[in-house]
Design a protein around this motif. Structure first.
Motif, mmCIF file in Angstrom:
data_model
loop_
_atom_site.group_PDB
_atom_site.id
_atom_site.type_symbol
_atom_site.label_atom_id
_atom_site.label_comp_id
_atom_site.label_asym_id
_atom_site.label_seq_id
_atom_site.Cartn_x
_atom_site.Cartn_y
_atom_site.Cartn_z
ATOM 1 N N PHE A 151 52.785 113.162 -7.964
ATOM 2 C CA PHE A 151 51.264 112.737 -8.231
ATOM 3 C C PHE A 151 50.589 112.255 -7.247
ATOM 4 N N ASP A 152 51.030 112.296 -5.871
ATOM 5 C CA ASP A 152 50.368 112.093 -4.676
ATOM 6 C C ASP A 152 50.564 112.907 -3.554
ATOM 7 N N PHE A 153 51.053 114.094 -3.746
ATOM 8 C CA PHE A 153 51.485 115.041 -3.222
ATOM 9 C C PHE A 153 50.407 115.735 -2.004
ATOM 10 N N HIS A 154 50.774 115.510 -0.948
ATOM 11 C CA HIS A 154 49.695 115.967 0.285
ATOM 12 C C HIS A 154 50.633 115.904 1.343
ATOM 13 N N PRO A 155 50.294 116.755 2.599
ATOM 14 C CA PRO A 155 51.034 116.753 3.798
ATOM 15 C C PRO A 155 51.238 115.176 4.623
ATOM 16 N N GLY A 156 50.363 114.457 4.212
ATOM 17 C CA GLY A 156 50.423 113.131 4.926
ATOM 18 C C GLY A 156 51.701 112.487 4.429
ATOM 19 N N ASN A 157 52.296 112.854 2.922
ATOM 20 C CA ASN A 157 53.318 112.141 2.600
ATOM 21 C C ASN A 157 54.485 112.988 2.529
ATOM 22 N N ILE A 158 54.503 114.007 3.401
ATOM 23 C CA ILE A 158 55.982 114.575 3.739
ATOM 24 C C ILE A 158 56.100 114.569 5.256
ATOM 25 N N MET A 159 57.473 114.074 5.534
ATOM 26 C CA MET A 159 57.782 113.759 6.773
ATOM 27 C C MET A 159 59.067 114.686 7.226
ATOM 28 N N ILE A 160 59.200 115.099 8.388
ATOM 29 C CA ILE A 160 60.311 115.937 8.831
ATOM 30 C C ILE A 160 61.028 114.849 9.887
ATOM 31 N N SER A 161 62.192 114.914 9.663
ATOM 32 C CA SER A 161 63.110 113.929 10.423
ATOM 33 C C SER A 161 64.311 114.702 10.728
ATOM 34 N N ALA A 183 47.169 120.331 -9.630
ATOM 35 C CA ALA A 183 45.879 120.107 -10.019
ATOM 36 C C ALA A 183 45.505 118.836 -9.098
ATOM 37 N N ARG A 184 46.466 118.032 -9.053
ATOM 38 C CA ARG A 184 46.149 116.375 -8.388
ATOM 39 C C ARG A 184 46.113 116.981 -6.839
ATOM 40 N N THR A 185 47.092 117.807 -6.320
ATOM 41 C CA THR A 185 47.209 118.254 -5.012
ATOM 42 C C THR A 185 45.939 118.664 -4.608
ATOM 43 N N LEU A 186 45.190 119.522 -5.351
ATOM 44 C CA LEU A 186 44.103 120.378 -4.968
ATOM 45 C C LEU A 186 43.001 119.451 -4.924
ATOM 46 N N LEU A 187 42.935 118.328 -5.765
ATOM 47 C CA LEU A 187 41.813 117.457 -5.535
ATOM 48 C C LEU A 187 41.858 116.589 -4.494
ATOM 49 N N ILE A 188 43.290 115.940 -4.282
ATOM 50 C CA ILE A 188 43.150 115.048 -3.180
ATOM 51 C C ILE A 188 42.631 116.093 -1.770
ATOM 52 N N LEU A 189 42.900 117.277 -1.693
ATOM 53 C CA LEU A 189 42.719 117.983 -0.592
ATOM 54 C C LEU A 189 41.486 118.411 -0.559
ATOM 55 N N THR A 205 38.163 117.982 9.852
ATOM 56 C CA THR A 205 39.608 118.791 9.070
ATOM 57 C C THR A 205 38.946 119.332 7.693
ATOM 58 N N GLY A 206 37.719 119.522 7.506
ATOM 59 C CA GLY A 206 37.238 120.247 6.185
ATOM 60 C C GLY A 206 37.741 121.474 6.098
ATOM 61 N N LYS A 207 37.487 122.160 7.034
ATOM 62 C CA LYS A 207 37.898 123.598 6.957
ATOM 63 C C LYS A 207 39.646 123.710 6.944
ATOM 64 N N LEU A 208 40.115 122.907 7.691
ATOM 65 C CA LEU A 208 41.691 122.902 7.864
ATOM 66 C C LEU A 208 41.910 122.610 6.235
ATOM 67 N N LYS A 209 41.734 121.566 5.696
ATOM 68 C CA LYS A 209 41.838 121.179 4.082
ATOM 69 C C LYS A 209 41.933 122.352 3.057
#
Length: 266
Positions: A151-161, A183-189, A205-209
């Protein structure tokens, strides 16, 4: 022991905490009681999914609640998307695959998705009593579900380590219907500024999102067979509930307009 500040967001500051750990220290102006639920949902996600940072303990520093977690030394998926545009298809596929993997797990979280939405809609200060009644009645007809929803899933909350993927910030995690989480992810983006970006990059970043949003949705549907109509059904209550959150005024205005437009269309 609290070390130097290494990051911050709307709700908390992140500090070093010994070796291999970080302290998430919540801001003073936030309501009491936010720390413990996030700690417990992170623990549940860590145990069930193995993709959350390991939670260690809760603490209090100068009267501010905080929690100690495993330190993930890596790069966010968002940063990779910005720096390596030629790999955007691969990253969007990774983004969708991660979300789909979370939704495969059924788990009893601290709160169900519908409980969370009801509470937030009831307390959304910009909604009228009539609008709240309308959205709450609409919500009742939607599926309950029992899947883990970040419920707050966006690329800023995913890390690669070190080749491993981590999902962070489980504050809003709940159990419910996966299309609501999508739906929540789409609204955030679509409506918010992704946290952690410099101002000059945010403006670009508008077009990127939009690209990320479209590619993510196509991949998610391909992976899961989800019906876009089922995702669309959740837009109204998810947007209405977000109006209870601590978000910028510009985003709040956009979401309020969406809610009122949808209320008239139903």
């Amino acid at each position: 022991m609290k070390g130097k500040l290494i990051g911050q967001g709307y709700t908390a500051e992140i500090f070093e905490w010994g070796t291999g750990k970080i302290l998430k220290l919540y801001r003073r102006e936030l309501p009491d009681g936010m720390c413990a639920p996030e700690f417990e949902t992170t623990r549940a996600a860590y145990e069930a999914l193995k993709i959350a940072p390991e939670p260690y303990e809760t603490v209090s520093i100068d009267g501010r609640p905080g929690a100690v977690y495993e330190r993930v030394n890596g790069v966010t998926l968002l940063k990779l998307m910005l720096l390596k545009l030629w790999r955007s298809d691969m990253y969007c596929k990774m983004f969708a695959e991660c979300h789909a993997s979370i939704h495969k797990v059924a788990h009893t979280m601290a709160e169900t998705l519908k409980q969370k939405l009801r509470r937030d809609i009831e307390n959304a200060p910009r909604l009228t009593a009539r609008e709240k009644r309308f959205v709450l009645e609409y919500l009742e007809a939607l599926p309950d579900g029992a899947a883990v929803c970040h419920f707050d899933f966006h690329p800023g909350n995913i890390m690669i380590s070190k080749g491993r993927l981590y999902v962070i910030d489980w504050m809003t995690a709940c159990a419910g219907d996966p299309p609501a989480d999508v739906a929540r992810t789409l609204l955030i983006l679509g409506y918010s500024e992704i946290p952690g970006l410099p101002v000059f990059i945010s403006r670009l970043t508008g077009k990127l999102k939009r690209d990320i949003s479209g590619r993510y949705l196509r991949e998610y549907i391909k992976l899961t067979g989800a019906d876009p109509a089922d995702i669309k059904k959740w837009e109204l209550p998810v947007a209405a509930a977000r109006l209870h959150e601590w978000i910028p005024e510009e985003e709040s205005d956009k979401l309020l307009a969406l809610v009122r437009r949808e209320c008239k269309c139903q």
